[in-house]
Design a protein around this motif. Structure first.
Motif, short mmCIF file in Angstrom:
data_model
loop_
_atom_site.label_atom_id
_atom_site.label_comp_id
_atom_site.label_asym_id
_atom_site.label_seq_id
_atom_site.Cartn_x
_atom_site.Cartn_y
_atom_site.Cartn_z
N VAL A 118 0.81 -1.21 0.00
CA VAL A 118 0.00 0.00 0.00
C VAL A 118 0.84 1.26 0.00
CG1 VAL A 118 -0.33 -0.01 2.52
CG2 VAL A 118 -2.00 1.12 1.05
N SER A 119 1.94 1.30 0.77
CA SER A 119 2.72 2.53 0.83
C SER A 119 3.40 2.82 -0.51
CB SER A 119 3.75 2.46 1.95
OG SER A 119 4.65 1.38 1.77
N ALA A 120 3.90 1.80 -1.18
CA ALA A 120 4.53 2.00 -2.48
C ALA A 120 3.51 2.49 -3.50
CB ALA A 120 5.18 0.70 -2.96
N GLN A 121 2.30 1.97 -3.43
CA GLN A 121 1.28 2.39 -4.39
C GLN A 121 0.80 3.81 -4.12
OE1 GLN A 121 0.41 0.87 -7.22
NE2 GLN A 121 2.09 -0.52 -6.69
N ILE A 122 0.77 4.22 -2.87
CA ILE A 122 0.43 5.61 -2.57
C ILE A 122 1.43 6.54 -3.24
CG2 ILE A 122 0.42 7.33 -0.71
CD1 ILE A 122 -0.82 5.16 1.10
N THR A 219 6.61 11.44 6.13
CA THR A 219 6.54 10.79 4.82
C THR A 219 5.62 9.57 4.89
OG1 THR A 219 8.37 9.28 5.29
CG2 THR A 219 8.93 11.47 4.42
N VAL A 220 5.37 8.98 3.74
CA VAL A 220 4.54 7.76 3.70
C VAL A 220 5.21 6.66 4.52
CG1 VAL A 220 3.55 5.99 2.21
CG2 VAL A 220 3.53 8.38 1.49
N THR A 221 6.52 6.57 4.48
CA THR A 221 7.23 5.58 5.29
C THR A 221 7.05 5.88 6.78
OG1 THR A 221 8.86 5.16 3.56
CG2 THR A 221 9.48 4.57 5.82
N ASP A 222 7.13 7.14 7.16
CA ASP A 222 6.89 7.52 8.56
C ASP A 222 5.49 7.10 9.00
OD1 ASP A 222 9.40 8.76 8.75
OD2 ASP A 222 8.60 10.69 8.09
N ALA A 278 -5.16 14.87 2.36
CA ALA A 278 -5.22 16.25 1.88
C ALA A 278 -3.83 16.75 1.50
CB ALA A 278 -5.83 17.15 2.96
N LYS A 279 -2.83 16.45 2.32
CA LYS A 279 -1.46 16.87 2.03
C LYS A 279 -0.98 16.27 0.71
CE LYS A 279 3.29 16.32 3.72
NZ LYS A 279 4.16 15.81 4.84
#
Length: 286
Positions: A118-122, A219-222, A278-279
């Motif tokens: 999911v995070s990679a696809q975001i 970040t998405v990883t965070d 939103a970000k």
């Protein structure tokens, strides 16, 4: 009435072989509505313009013309098949979650092999939306996936689990509702999320700029690591008597006192998902 409907849907969901989706419609739609209340006017116009191309998706049974509809599109299309009877969107099945074991050090690399998490696809969807050469079809599909996947990431059992399909293998009683109706995953998807969203002031509002910055930082990883930690510290710890890495029983019970303690956590995850979405939308389209 909403909870009774959710309970009925959960009973149906448990009769099928595939794991339940992250957040039922109400959770995903709420996250999308929070996001749209907090994006810039320019971003809001871009979102509406892109979703006006929903017909390019060729999924009339799964509309995506509004942010709320698009936020559940990725779950709606899962059972769709082509003329040969093959899954049209089977390629995206693993994009809804990432199997990161809560009892081992946090590591996205094996969970995201070849970008299948999911995070990679975001991150991929944001890149597609930002790229000027993205086709109209790919743009509307990327937006629909993004509106959904940010919600998925903030359902903790889609970010951290214990080799149990994100809690799908653990039958769970929810208050007075017996384990035959729910599992640990479906509780966090449905009744707990719905109770959290409807407890207290509406989450769908324009947040002060300082609060948006505070919640949406990172970040998405965070955010992946944070949701994984919530799965460890809260989801499994509350279900397993305080030790999240203890052997999981076949069934657990979340009593009313436990549920009351979980509501603020579940509420915060929905809020985080909305403001972080939103970000990302502003970064991609604003």
């Amino acid at each position: 009435m909403r909870f009774l409907l959710a309970a009925a849907l959960a009973a149906v969901a448990l009769t099928v072989a595939s794991p339940a989706p992250a957040y039922w419609e109400y959770g995903h739609q709420t996250i999308a509505r929070i996001a749209m209340a907090n994006v810039s006017p320019r971003t809001a116009r871009a979102v509406r313009r892109i979703l006006a191309d929903q017909a390019l998706l060729a999924t009339p049974a799964c509309p995506a013309g509004t942010p709320a509809d698009a936020a559940v599109w990725a779950d709606c299309v899962k059972p769709l098949k082509d003329a040969a009877g093959e899954s049209r969107f089977g390629f995206a099945y693993s994009w809804h979650f990432q199997d990161v074991n809560i009892c081992r050090p946090f590591d996205l690399v094996p969970a995201c092999k070849d970008g299948n998490c999911v995070s990679a696809q975001i991150e991929r969807d944001v890149a597609l939306l930002r790229a000027p050469g993205t086709s109209r079809h790919d743009r509307v599909q990327a937006l629909a996936f993004l509106l959904h996947f940010v919600g998925d990431l903030h359902q903790p059992l889609h970010a951290g689990e214990k080799d149990d399909q994100g809690g799908n293998k653990i039958a769970a009683a929810y208050g007075i509702y017996a384990p035959s109706r729910f599992n640990l995953h479906s509780i966090w998807d449905g009744p707990l999320a719905e109770r959290a969203i409807t407890s207290g002031p509406s989450l769908v509002r324009r947040y002060p700029a300082a609060e948006r910055r505070r919640i949406a930082t990172g970040t998405v990883t965070d955010w992946s690591r944070e949701a994984w930690q919530v799965s460890h510290d809260v989801v499994y710890a509350s279900a397993l008597g305080g030790d999240p890495c203890a052997p999981s029983p076949a069934r657990v019970t979340l009593d009313e006192a436990t549920i009351a303690r979980l509501v603020p956590v579940a509420r915060l995850e929905v809020e985080r998902g909305g403001l972080r979405l939103a970000k990302l939308l502003d970064a991609a389209l604003g």
